[in-house]
Write a protein that holds these residues in place. Structure first.
Motif, short mmCIF file in Angstrom:
data_model
loop_
_atom_site.label_atom_id
_atom_site.label_comp_id
_atom_site.label_asym_id
_atom_site.label_seq_id
_atom_site.Cartn_x
_atom_site.Cartn_y
_atom_site.Cartn_z
N ASP A 182 123.68 -58.79 -1.59
CA ASP A 182 123.19 -58.67 -0.22
C ASP A 182 121.66 -58.65 -0.36
O ASP A 182 121.11 -57.73 -0.97
N ALA A 183 120.98 -59.65 0.18
CA ALA A 183 119.54 -59.78 -0.06
C ALA A 183 118.75 -58.59 0.46
O ALA A 183 117.75 -58.20 -0.13
N ASN A 184 119.19 -57.99 1.57
CA ASN A 184 118.49 -56.82 2.09
C ASN A 184 118.65 -55.62 1.17
O ASN A 184 117.72 -54.84 0.98
N LYS A 185 119.84 -55.46 0.57
CA LYS A 185 120.04 -54.35 -0.38
C LYS A 185 119.23 -54.59 -1.65
O LYS A 185 118.72 -53.64 -2.27
N ALA A 186 119.11 -55.84 -2.08
CA ALA A 186 118.28 -56.16 -3.24
C ALA A 186 116.82 -55.82 -2.95
O ALA A 186 116.12 -55.26 -3.81
N LYS A 187 116.38 -56.13 -1.75
CA LYS A 187 115.00 -55.80 -1.35
C LYS A 187 114.79 -54.29 -1.40
O LYS A 187 113.79 -53.80 -1.94
N GLU A 188 115.74 -53.53 -0.84
CA GLU A 188 115.63 -52.07 -0.82
C GLU A 188 115.65 -51.49 -2.23
O GLU A 188 114.95 -50.51 -2.51
N PHE A 189 116.43 -52.09 -3.12
CA PHE A 189 116.48 -51.62 -4.51
C PHE A 189 115.10 -51.71 -5.15
O PHE A 189 114.63 -50.76 -5.79
N THR A 190 114.44 -52.84 -4.99
CA THR A 190 113.10 -53.02 -5.56
C THR A 190 112.12 -52.03 -4.97
O THR A 190 111.34 -51.38 -5.70
N GLU A 191 112.12 -51.90 -3.66
CA GLU A 191 111.17 -50.99 -2.99
C GLU A 191 111.37 -49.55 -3.46
O GLU A 191 110.39 -48.85 -3.75
N GLU A 192 112.62 -49.12 -3.55
CA GLU A 192 112.91 -47.74 -3.96
C GLU A 192 112.54 -47.50 -5.42
O GLU A 192 111.91 -46.48 -5.75
N LEU A 193 112.94 -48.41 -6.29
CA LEU A 193 112.67 -48.22 -7.72
C LEU A 193 111.18 -48.19 -7.99
O LEU A 193 110.70 -47.37 -8.79
N TYR A 194 110.44 -49.05 -7.33
CA TYR A 194 108.98 -49.06 -7.51
C TYR A 194 108.37 -47.75 -7.02
O TYR A 194 107.58 -47.12 -7.73
N LYS A 195 108.77 -47.31 -5.83
CA LYS A 195 108.22 -46.08 -5.26
C LYS A 195 108.54 -44.86 -6.10
O LYS A 195 107.68 -44.01 -6.36
N GLU A 196 109.78 -44.76 -6.57
CA GLU A 196 110.25 -43.56 -7.26
C GLU A 196 109.82 -43.49 -8.73
O GLU A 196 110.00 -42.45 -9.37
N THR A 197 109.26 -44.56 -9.28
CA THR A 197 108.85 -44.53 -10.69
C THR A 197 107.33 -44.58 -10.87
O THR A 197 106.85 -44.76 -11.99
N ARG A 198 106.58 -44.40 -9.78
CA ARG A 198 105.12 -44.40 -9.93
C ARG A 198 104.67 -43.17 -10.71
O ARG A 198 103.64 -43.21 -11.39
N THR A 199 105.41 -42.08 -10.60
CA THR A 199 105.12 -40.87 -11.37
C THR A 199 106.38 -40.47 -12.13
O THR A 199 107.44 -40.29 -11.52
N LEU A 200 106.27 -40.36 -13.45
CA LEU A 200 107.41 -39.99 -14.29
C LEU A 200 107.12 -38.67 -15.00
O LEU A 200 105.96 -38.32 -15.25
N PRO A 201 108.17 -37.92 -15.34
CA PRO A 201 107.96 -36.63 -16.03
C PRO A 201 107.45 -36.84 -17.46
O PRO A 201 107.57 -37.93 -18.03
N LYS A 202 106.92 -35.79 -18.01
CA LYS A 202 106.42 -35.83 -19.38
C LYS A 202 107.58 -35.79 -20.37
O LYS A 202 108.58 -35.12 -20.16
N PHE A 203 107.46 -36.57 -21.43
CA PHE A 203 108.43 -36.52 -22.54
C PHE A 203 108.08 -35.31 -23.40
O PHE A 203 106.95 -35.17 -23.88
N ASN A 204 109.03 -34.40 -23.58
CA ASN A 204 108.74 -33.12 -24.24
C ASN A 204 108.73 -33.17 -25.76
O ASN A 204 108.44 -32.18 -26.42
N GLY A 205 109.05 -34.34 -26.31
CA GLY A 205 109.06 -34.47 -27.77
C GLY A 205 110.42 -34.14 -28.36
O GLY A 205 111.22 -33.42 -27.74
N ARG A 206 110.70 -34.67 -29.55
CA ARG A 206 111.98 -34.43 -30.21
C ARG A 206 111.79 -34.36 -31.73
O ARG A 206 111.06 -35.18 -32.32
N TYR A 207 112.45 -33.40 -32.35
CA TYR A 207 112.62 -33.39 -33.80
C TYR A 207 114.01 -33.95 -34.05
O TYR A 207 115.01 -33.37 -33.62
N THR A 208 114.10 -35.09 -34.73
CA THR A 208 115.39 -35.74 -34.94
C THR A 208 115.54 -36.18 -36.40
O THR A 208 114.57 -36.15 -37.18
N SER A 209 116.74 -36.58 -36.76
CA SER A 209 116.98 -37.11 -38.11
C SER A 209 116.27 -38.43 -38.33
O SER A 209 116.14 -38.90 -39.47
N CYS A 210 115.82 -39.06 -37.25
CA CYS A 210 115.09 -40.32 -37.38
C CYS A 210 113.60 -40.12 -37.11
O CYS A 210 112.90 -41.05 -36.70
#
Length: 315
Positions: A182-210
């Protein structure tokens, strides 16, 4: 509301339509000719090989003359002529009034999907500024017969302008429509994803086997977001992702943004899919539709970017 209809067939049709409707003819420089001549061709922006109807929707009769003479040119993409002879001032006016952006969006969508439509029709909705009698292109509605396929406002094109030009966005949604969206839903998906990812949380770091992954800021750059959006619309799985599958069309941009944020803050590190030498860490979270993997790329000692995100195959 006043509806004015016409069929795209060339500059002469536009001129005769305007002449018959408003008793004033669109003046085009004498050296411009709609006939095809080498080096002197102005190509209509709307689907050159597909016939489409164009309707101008006007909210004020006092704007009729200027609306028909200006909007008819704009919707046919002949603003290129005005730009050529009007220079930078004309380009600024066309952008400010929204004609250029909406015309280019429609051109992109119909070039991508117009051939699949039985009766493509474009409605350009206009309004006027309260202080001057100047028509503003508010939105464009692309229909197949009476069915609305996609509707986009000039303000929406402005919101995603850092991601896609109006023509690119039109082409993208046209391709999504061909892929069953549905082209309107595709449009809304792009608008929402762009708006909601302008600010992302901090990565707290990891101690891992890799290895040790230090904490740091995380960004989703426009180039990587374009990749995520395109792979979602196209349903693509890339080489090197044997356990990946596509997200269902039912997910929203906000839902995917929330999953990305959750992976950054509390995702489980999959060392088997992590590449310490390449600076890539795979973070996974469980969701109601399955397990999702987010790949972060180190771009500094204490900074990362989101490289991609995809749904994992169920086992």
């Amino acid at each position: 509301m006043l509806f004015l209809g016409m069929t795209v067939s060339g500059a002469s049709a536009a001129a005769s339509f305007v002449n018959a409707t408003t008793n004033s003819t669109v003046t085009v420089p004498q050296e411009f000719s709609p006939e095809k001549k080498p080096g002197n061709e102005v190509r209509p922006q709307f689907i050159p090989a597909v016939l489409a109807g164009i309707s101008i929707v006007v909210g004020s009769t006092e704007l009729l003359a200027i609306t028909v003479s200006l909007a008819t040119l704009m919707t046919m993409g002949l603003y290129k002529v005005i730009e050529k002879y009007g220079g930078k001032v004309a380009d600024i006016i066309l952008r400010a009034t929204g004609f250029k952006q909406l015309s280019e969006f429609s051109d992109g969508f119909l070039n991508a999907a117009g051939y699949s439509m039985s009766h493509p029709n474009v409605e350009v909705h206009l309004k006027k500024l309260w202080f001057i009698p100047l028509p503003i292109a508010e939105k464009v509605v692309i229909k197949d017969g009476s069915e609305t396929i996609v509707e986009v406002k000039k303000s929406e094109l402005d919101q995603v302008n850092d991601l896609f030009t109006p023509k690119e966005f039109g082409q993208l949604l046209g391709q999504a429509y061909l892929n069953g969206w549905d082209a309107n839903k595709a449009k809304e998906f792009t608008e929402e994803l762009y708006k909601e990812t302008r600010t992302l949380p901090k990565f707290n770091g990891r101690y891992t086997s890799c290895g040790y992954w230090p904490p740091g800021k995380v960004k989703l750059f426009e180039s990587d977001l374009r990749h995520i959006i395109r792979r979602h619309y196209e349903g693509k799985v890339y080489y090197g992702e044997p356990d990946a599958t596509v997200f269902p069309k039912s997910i929203t941009g906000k839902w995917l943004a929330d999953v990305i944020k959750k992976a950054i803050t509390s995702g489980e590190v999959n060392c088997g899919k992590t590449n310490p030498n390449g600076g890539k860490i795979a973070l996974e979270v469980n969701t109601e539709i399955g397990r999702v993997r987010v790949i972060l790329q180190r771009i500094g000692y204490k900074s990362y970017k989101v490289l991609t995100v995809y749904l994992l195959k169920s086992h």
